[in-house]
Design a protein around this motif. Structure first.
Motif, mmCIF file in Angstrom:
data_model
loop_
_atom_site.group_PDB
_atom_site.id
_atom_site.type_symbol
_atom_site.label_atom_id
_atom_site.label_comp_id
_atom_site.label_asym_id
_atom_site.label_seq_id
_atom_site.Cartn_x
_atom_site.Cartn_y
_atom_site.Cartn_z
ATOM 1 N N ALA A 206 0.825 -1.216 0.000
ATOM 2 C CA ALA A 206 0.000 0.000 0.000
ATOM 3 C C ALA A 206 0.860 1.267 0.000
ATOM 4 O O ALA A 206 0.333 2.374 0.160
ATOM 5 N N GLY A 207 2.179 1.105 -0.155
ATOM 6 C CA GLY A 207 3.066 2.259 -0.184
ATOM 7 C C GLY A 207 3.440 2.791 1.184
ATOM 8 O O GLY A 207 4.008 3.872 1.306
ATOM 9 N N ARG A 208 3.152 2.035 2.220
ATOM 10 C CA ARG A 208 3.446 2.464 3.596
ATOM 11 C C ARG A 208 4.709 1.725 4.075
ATOM 12 O O ARG A 208 4.697 0.998 5.055
ATOM 13 N N THR A 209 5.791 1.958 3.345
ATOM 14 C CA THR A 209 7.015 1.201 3.559
ATOM 15 C C THR A 209 7.632 1.465 4.917
ATOM 16 O O THR A 209 8.165 0.548 5.552
ATOM 17 N N ALA A 210 7.589 2.684 5.402
ATOM 18 C CA ALA A 210 8.181 2.982 6.715
ATOM 19 C C ALA A 210 7.486 2.161 7.806
ATOM 20 O O ALA A 210 8.141 1.590 8.687
ATOM 21 N N GLU A 211 6.163 2.082 7.740
ATOM 22 C CA GLU A 211 5.422 1.269 8.719
ATOM 23 C C GLU A 211 5.782 -0.207 8.575
ATOM 24 O O GLU A 211 5.938 -0.928 9.565
ATOM 25 N N ALA A 212 5.886 -0.645 7.319
ATOM 26 C CA ALA A 212 6.229 -2.043 7.054
ATOM 27 C C ALA A 212 7.591 -2.378 7.638
ATOM 28 O O ALA A 212 7.764 -3.418 8.290
ATOM 29 N N ARG A 213 8.556 -1.483 7.437
ATOM 30 C CA ARG A 213 9.904 -1.721 7.960
ATOM 31 C C ARG A 213 9.887 -1.779 9.491
ATOM 32 O O ARG A 213 10.578 -2.610 10.084
ATOM 33 N N ARG A 214 9.087 -0.935 10.136
ATOM 34 C CA ARG A 214 8.987 -0.970 11.605
ATOM 35 C C ARG A 214 8.480 -2.331 12.088
ATOM 36 O O ARG A 214 8.988 -2.878 13.065
ATOM 37 N N GLU A 215 7.470 -2.862 11.394
ATOM 38 C CA GLU A 215 6.946 -4.186 11.788
ATOM 39 C C GLU A 215 8.008 -5.267 11.628
ATOM 40 O O GLU A 215 8.175 -6.115 12.506
ATOM 41 N N LEU A 216 8.747 -5.219 10.528
ATOM 42 C CA LEU A 216 9.763 -6.233 10.283
ATOM 43 C C LEU A 216 10.916 -6.125 11.283
ATOM 44 O O LEU A 216 11.435 -7.139 11.756
ATOM 45 N N LYS A 217 11.291 -4.901 11.623
ATOM 46 C CA LYS A 217 12.387 -4.701 12.575
ATOM 47 C C LYS A 217 11.999 -5.122 13.993
ATOM 48 O O LYS A 217 12.864 -5.382 14.827
ATOM 49 N N ALA A 218 10.706 -5.199 14.267
ATOM 50 C CA ALA A 218 10.240 -5.617 15.593
ATOM 51 C C ALA A 218 10.336 -7.132 15.791
ATOM 52 O O ALA A 218 10.171 -7.625 16.906
ATOM 53 N N ILE A 219 10.618 -7.866 14.726
ATOM 54 C CA ILE A 219 10.737 -9.325 14.822
ATOM 55 C C ILE A 219 12.143 -9.661 15.319
ATOM 56 O O ILE A 219 13.131 -9.327 14.668
ATOM 57 N N PRO A 220 12.263 -10.298 16.481
ATOM 58 C CA PRO A 220 13.604 -10.602 17.013
ATOM 59 C C PRO A 220 14.327 -11.653 16.165
ATOM 60 O O PRO A 220 13.704 -12.482 15.495
ATOM 61 N N ALA A 221 15.652 -11.605 16.233
ATOM 62 C CA ALA A 221 16.482 -12.522 15.440
ATOM 63 C C ALA A 221 16.242 -13.981 15.808
ATOM 64 O O ALA A 221 16.517 -14.876 15.006
ATOM 65 N N THR A 222 15.692 -14.228 16.989
ATOM 66 C CA THR A 222 15.461 -15.613 17.427
ATOM 67 C C THR A 222 14.094 -16.145 16.991
ATOM 68 O O THR A 222 13.814 -17.329 17.158
#
Length: 198
Positions: free
Chosen positions: A165-181
């Motif tokens: 939907a073009g809301r890449t900044a929000e998308a990146r925040r969600e992905l960065k919230a996923i821990p490496a484990t």
């Protein structure tokens, strides 16, 4: 306890609770055939026993036989309509056989019965996403995360919708919230790489 001894006991005592316990033990040890035998024994004396029907339906699902699971789980739900897990598993089975409308109805009923369950919101959201109702899917993914911010499975599909939907900044925040484990970490890192630094 072997199945033959259990059969003799269940026939003599109708000890359904003990038989269910044995079936769960077998199932937990990945001995599906033995669990099925015990559950079928229960159903021979109690054909509409909701718990036995549900357990047998779950075994059918786990063994890749959703077409067998659907009628068993429908009967379980009919006998125990207030158990959200029964509705949720019925949703999984219906979805697996392509009965999306029934799957969504079952998922929604599970959610009605357990409105704070992140997994219930996630199931509804995934099916809504699949059918193209992205706005409602986003709302359910967000409700799943609000119910439990440490439940990460909704983050990746939510990010994909937001990015689309073009809301890449929000998308990146969600992905960065996923821990490496987290199990989703690799897919999240790949998605972040595809999105670039924007």
């Amino acid at each position: 306890m072997d199945v033959g001894a259990l059969e003799r006991q269940a026939t003599d005592n109708q000890d359904v609770a003990r038989a269910l316990s044995v079936a769960r033990e077998y199932s937990g040890r990945q001995e599906a055939r033995k669990a099925e035998a015990v559950l079928r024994l229960i159903l021979s004396g109690h054909p509409e026993h909701p718990e036995a029907l549900h357990e047998l339906g779950v075994i059918a699902l786990r063994s890749g036989r959703p077409e067998l699971a659907v009628p068993l789980l429908q009967r379980a739900v009919a006998g125990a309509p207030d158990l959200w897990t029964y509705h949720s598993n019925l949703g999984v089975a219906c979805r697996a056989v392509g009965r999306q409308t029934e799957a969504l109805a079952a998922y929604r009923e599970a959610l009605r019965l357990n409105p704070q369950s992140p997994a219930c919101h996630h199931n509804v959201a995934n099916l809504l996403r699949q059918t193209g109702d992205l706005d409602e899917a986003v709302a359910h993914y967000r409700q799943a995360l609000a119910a439990n911010p440490d439940y990460h499975p909704p983050r990746l599909p939510l990010a994909e919708i937001l990015h689309g939907a073009g809301r890449t900044a929000e998308a990146r925040r969600e992905l960065k919230a996923i821990p490496a484990t987290a199990p989703e970490a690799k897919a999240a890192a790949e998605a972040l790489a595809r999105m670039g630094n924007g």
